[in-house]
Design a protein around this motif. Sequence first.
Motif, PDB file in Angstrom:
ATOM      1  N   GLN A   1     -33.535  -0.834  21.975  1.00 43.65           N
ATOM      2  CA  GLN A   1     -34.764  -0.200  21.507  1.00 43.65           C
ATOM      3  C   GLN A   1     -35.916  -1.198  21.428  1.00 43.65           C
ATOM      4  O   GLN A   1     -37.066  -0.867  21.727  1.00 43.65           O
ATOM      5  N   SER A   2     -35.615  -2.421  21.028  1.00 50.51           N
ATOM      6  CA  SER A   2     -36.641  -3.453  20.912  1.00 50.51           C
ATOM      7  C   SER A   2     -37.123  -3.931  22.278  1.00 50.51           C
ATOM      8  O   SER A   2     -38.320  -4.117  22.495  1.00 50.51           O
ATOM      9  N   ASP A   3     -36.183  -4.100  23.199  1.00 51.43           N
ATOM     10  CA  ASP A   3     -36.520  -4.631  24.517  1.00 51.43           C
ATOM     11  C   ASP A   3     -37.235  -3.619  25.403  1.00 51.43           C
ATOM     12  O   ASP A   3     -38.095  -3.995  26.212  1.00 51.43           O
ATOM     13  N   LEU A   4     -36.866  -2.351  25.280  1.00 57.06           N
ATOM     14  CA  LEU A   4     -37.278  -1.352  26.268  1.00 57.06           C
ATOM     15  C   LEU A   4     -37.954  -0.151  25.612  1.00 57.06           C
ATOM     16  O   LEU A   4     -37.288   0.776  25.152  1.00 57.06           O
ATOM     17  N   PRO A   5     -39.270  -0.114  25.569  1.00 54.89           N
ATOM     18  CA  PRO A   5     -39.967   1.065  25.037  1.00 54.89           C
ATOM     19  C   PRO A   5     -39.559   2.352  25.752  1.00 54.89           C
ATOM     20  O   PRO A   5     -39.487   3.417  25.131  1.00 54.89           O
ATOM     21  N   ALA A   6     -39.271   2.271  27.048  1.00 56.18           N
ATOM     22  CA  ALA A   6     -38.872   3.470  27.803  1.00 56.18           C
ATOM     23  C   ALA A   6     -37.524   3.996  27.324  1.00 56.18           C
ATOM     24  O   ALA A   6     -37.279   5.204  27.346  1.00 56.18           O
ATOM     25  N   PHE A   7     -36.660   3.102  26.885  1.00 58.20           N
ATOM     26  CA  PHE A   7     -35.380   3.533  26.326  1.00 58.20           C
ATOM     27  C   PHE A   7     -35.604   4.298  25.027  1.00 58.20           C
ATOM     28  O   PHE A   7     -34.969   5.326  24.784  1.00 58.20           O
ATOM     29  N   ARG A   8     -36.513   3.808  24.191  1.00 55.14           N
ATOM     30  CA  ARG A   8     -36.814   4.501  22.940  1.00 55.14           C
ATOM     31  C   ARG A   8     -37.330   5.906  23.220  1.00 55.14           C
ATOM     32  O   ARG A   8     -36.927   6.875  22.557  1.00 55.14           O
ATOM     33  N   GLU A   9     -38.199   6.028  24.207  1.00 52.11           N
ATOM     34  CA  GLU A   9     -38.756   7.335  24.535  1.00 52.11           C
ATOM     35  C   GLU A   9     -37.689   8.255  25.124  1.00 52.11           C
ATOM     36  O   GLU A   9     -37.661   9.453  24.820  1.00 52.11           O
ATOM     37  N   MET A  10     -36.832   7.705  25.964  1.00 54.56           N
ATOM     38  CA  MET A  10     -35.754   8.506  26.536  1.00 54.56           C
ATOM     39  C   MET A  10     -34.817   9.018  25.457  1.00 54.56           C
ATOM     40  O   MET A  10     -34.390  10.173  25.480  1.00 54.56           O
ATOM     41  N   LEU A  11     -34.533   8.159  24.489  1.00 58.08           N
ATOM     42  CA  LEU A  11     -33.658   8.545  23.391  1.00 58.08           C
ATOM     43  C   LEU A  11     -34.257   9.703  22.598  1.00 58.08           C
ATOM     44  O   LEU A  11     -33.566  10.669  22.260  1.00 58.08           O
ATOM     45  N   LYS A  12     -35.554   9.620  22.332  1.00 54.00           N
ATOM     46  CA  LYS A  12     -36.224  10.695  21.587  1.00 54.00           C
ATOM     47  C   LYS A  12     -36.209  12.020  22.347  1.00 54.00           C
ATOM     48  O   LYS A  12     -36.215  13.096  21.739  1.00 54.00           O
ATOM     49  N   SER A  13     -36.185  11.957  23.671  1.00 51.89           N
ATOM     50  CA  SER A  13     -36.275  13.167  24.487  1.00 51.89           C
ATOM     51  C   SER A  13     -34.941  13.881  24.677  1.00 51.89           C
ATOM     52  O   SER A  13     -34.902  14.992  25.198  1.00 51.89           O
ATOM     53  N   LEU A  14     -33.851  13.246  24.269  1.00 54.49           N
ATOM     54  CA  LEU A  14     -32.540  13.871  24.453  1.00 54.49           C
ATOM     55  C   LEU A  14     -32.423  15.121  23.588  1.00 54.49           C
ATOM     56  O   LEU A  14     -32.977  15.180  22.480  1.00 54.49           O
ATOM     57  N   PRO A  15     -31.687  16.119  24.040  1.00 50.38           N
ATOM     58  CA  PRO A  15     -31.610  17.381  23.284  1.00 50.38           C
ATOM     59  C   PRO A  15     -30.748  17.282  22.034  1.00 50.38           C
ATOM     60  O   PRO A  15     -29.718  16.603  22.017  1.00 50.38           O
ATOM     61  N   GLY A  16     -31.175  17.987  20.992  1.00 51.81           N
ATOM     62  CA  GLY A  16     -30.388  18.171  19.777  1.00 51.81           C
ATOM     63  C   GLY A  16     -29.880  16.875  19.174  1.00 51.81           C
ATOM     64  O   GLY A  16     -30.599  15.866  19.102  1.00 51.81           O
ATOM     65  N   PRO A  17     -28.603  16.875  18.759  1.00 54.76           N
ATOM     66  CA  PRO A  17     -28.049  15.705  18.067  1.00 54.76           C
ATOM     67  C   PRO A  17     -27.895  14.486  18.963  1.00 54.76           C
ATOM     68  O   PRO A  17     -27.689  13.383  18.461  1.00 54.76           O
TER      69      PRO A  17
ATOM     70  N   THR B   1     -26.671   7.385  14.677  1.00 48.81           N
ATOM     71  CA  THR B   1     -25.798   7.514  13.504  1.00 48.81           C
ATOM     72  C   THR B   1     -25.690   6.185  12.771  1.00 48.81           C
ATOM     73  O   THR B   1     -25.678   5.119  13.402  1.00 48.81           O
ATOM     74  N   THR B   2     -25.571   6.228  11.463  1.00 49.40           N
ATOM     75  CA  THR B   2     -25.457   4.998  10.679  1.00 49.40           C
ATOM     76  C   THR B   2     -24.131   4.306  10.971  1.00 49.40           C
ATOM     77  O   THR B   2     -23.119   4.944  11.263  1.00 49.40           O
TER      78      THR B   2
ATOM     79  N   ARG C   1      -4.852   8.505  14.758  1.00 45.97           N
ATOM     80  CA  ARG C   1      -5.387   9.600  15.553  1.00 45.97           C
ATOM     81  C   ARG C   1      -5.413   9.282  17.042  1.00 45.97           C
ATOM     82  O   ARG C   1      -5.656   8.157  17.454  1.00 45.97           O
ATOM     83  N   ARG C   2      -5.221  10.322  17.822  1.00 43.11           N
ATOM     84  CA  ARG C   2      -5.300  10.234  19.274  1.00 43.11           C
ATOM     85  C   ARG C   2      -6.742  10.040  19.727  1.00 43.11           C
ATOM     86  O   ARG C   2      -7.011   9.332  20.696  1.00 43.11           O
ATOM     87  N   ARG C   3      -7.669  10.681  19.052  1.00 43.46           N
ATOM     88  CA  ARG C   3      -9.096  10.557  19.351  1.00 43.46           C
ATOM     89  C   ARG C   3      -9.857  10.373  18.040  1.00 43.46           C
ATOM     90  O   ARG C   3      -9.568  11.032  17.043  1.00 43.46           O
ATOM     91  N   VAL C   4     -10.848   9.489  18.080  1.00 43.96           N
ATOM     92  CA  VAL C   4     -11.753   9.299  16.951  1.00 43.96           C
ATOM     93  C   VAL C   4     -13.158   9.547  17.479  1.00 43.96           C
ATOM     94  O   VAL C   4     -13.584   8.911  18.456  1.00 43.96           O
ATOM     95  N   TYR C   5     -13.881  10.473  16.853  1.00 42.53           N
ATOM     96  CA  TYR C   5     -15.229  10.814  17.286  1.00 42.53           C
ATOM     97  C   TYR C   5     -16.234  10.473  16.186  1.00 42.53           C
ATOM     98  O   TYR C   5     -15.976  10.714  15.005  1.00 42.53           O
ATOM     99  N   CYS C   6     -17.381   9.948  16.597  1.00 43.47           N
ATOM    100  CA  CYS C   6     -18.458   9.678  15.645  1.00 43.47           C
ATOM    101  C   CYS C   6     -19.799   9.803  16.358  1.00 43.47           C
ATOM    102  O   CYS C   6     -20.084   9.030  17.284  1.00 43.47           O
ATOM    103  N   PRO C   7     -20.598  10.798  15.939  1.00 39.12           N
ATOM    104  CA  PRO C   7     -20.302  11.894  15.012  1.00 39.12           C
ATOM    105  C   PRO C   7     -19.297  12.875  15.627  1.00 39.12           C
ATOM    106  O   PRO C   7     -18.938  12.760  16.799  1.00 39.12           O
ATOM    107  N   GLU C   8     -18.908  13.874  14.842  1.00 38.83           N
ATOM    108  CA  GLU C   8     -17.868  14.795  15.284  1.00 38.83           C
ATOM    109  C   GLU C   8     -18.265  15.575  16.538  1.00 38.83           C
ATOM    110  O   GLU C   8     -17.406  15.945  17.340  1.00 38.83           O
TER     111      GLU C   8
END
Length: 309
Positions: free
Chosen positions: A195-211, A216-217, A233-240
């Motif tokens: 996010q610090s290196d690439l302003p375009a990455f920050r903008e792309m991240l904001k444009s992604l749909p929904g969650p 995530t913290t 567990r077989r799978r661990v997801y974060c967020p769910e």
Amino acid sequence: MSSTLHGKVVLITGGANGVGAQTARELRARGALLVLTDIDRTTLEATVAELGPEHTEGIVADVTDLTSMEAAVAQAVTRFGGVDAVVANAGIASYGSVLNTEPEAFYRLIDINVNGVFNTVRAALPALVERRGYVLVVSSVGAFVGAPSLASYTCSKAGVENFATSLRLEVAHLGVDVGSAHMSWIDTPMVRDAQSDLPAFREMLKSLPGPMSTVTTIDECGVAFAEGIAKRRRRVYCPEWVGVMRYLKPFLDNPISDLVMGKRSTAAIIAIDQQIASLGRSVSARFTEEAKAEEAKAEVGGPRSSDDR
């Protein structure tokens, strides 16, 4: 290994900071004994001091070197009598399209993210078999969904997910369970660097749909990992919601999806590559400095280094 973590010995690669350190904090709160490996001696020592040296062993070790990882496991067994679980967490990311990514950055990422998982697991398996233990291989949502400008990272994470699946079948008869962890964007140094290196990455991240646009913290990620280890567990997801992406993969990998994603991401891809060209590097500054240190060590015959998330 039972569902309780009290007194269980857990080895975590890339344990000095980020997801590795936060997972260690959660495990220590549940009574686990910890073995943390990393190449960042200073940060590793600080994390061990925070968690308590009486409960935590810190080992400077290189996941890209099997001998180094074998020595780390041997030290863990000597200190605590065995190993009950291993978290193959160490990993890095690189920036940019395949056309513009530095080849050496790609090779280094594969060495750490893929070969490092193999070396960690190979070194630890005898100790895990002895205690009928558990392996958690840290993958990503990137194992389910490709992403432009992240081809090297998603390639590595899809690879280690399949590694975990094959390993699970190989060691089930030995009493060892295997899981893979899949996260979206987590507030780690790796994501903050991008996010610090690439302003375009920050903008792309904001444009992604929904969650998908949410970061995530790291606290939430540490809790998810600790619970996954406790419950083998077989799978661990974060967020769910990341788990849904696994089942959507066949629907996302088709010409219509390619067309939609291509239109949405073309400008971001071009901008990211331009910003990388201005930076003069396709990894974060932290990793660039560590790569230089690696070259210096190689020149004098010292140990190679690796990175953690």
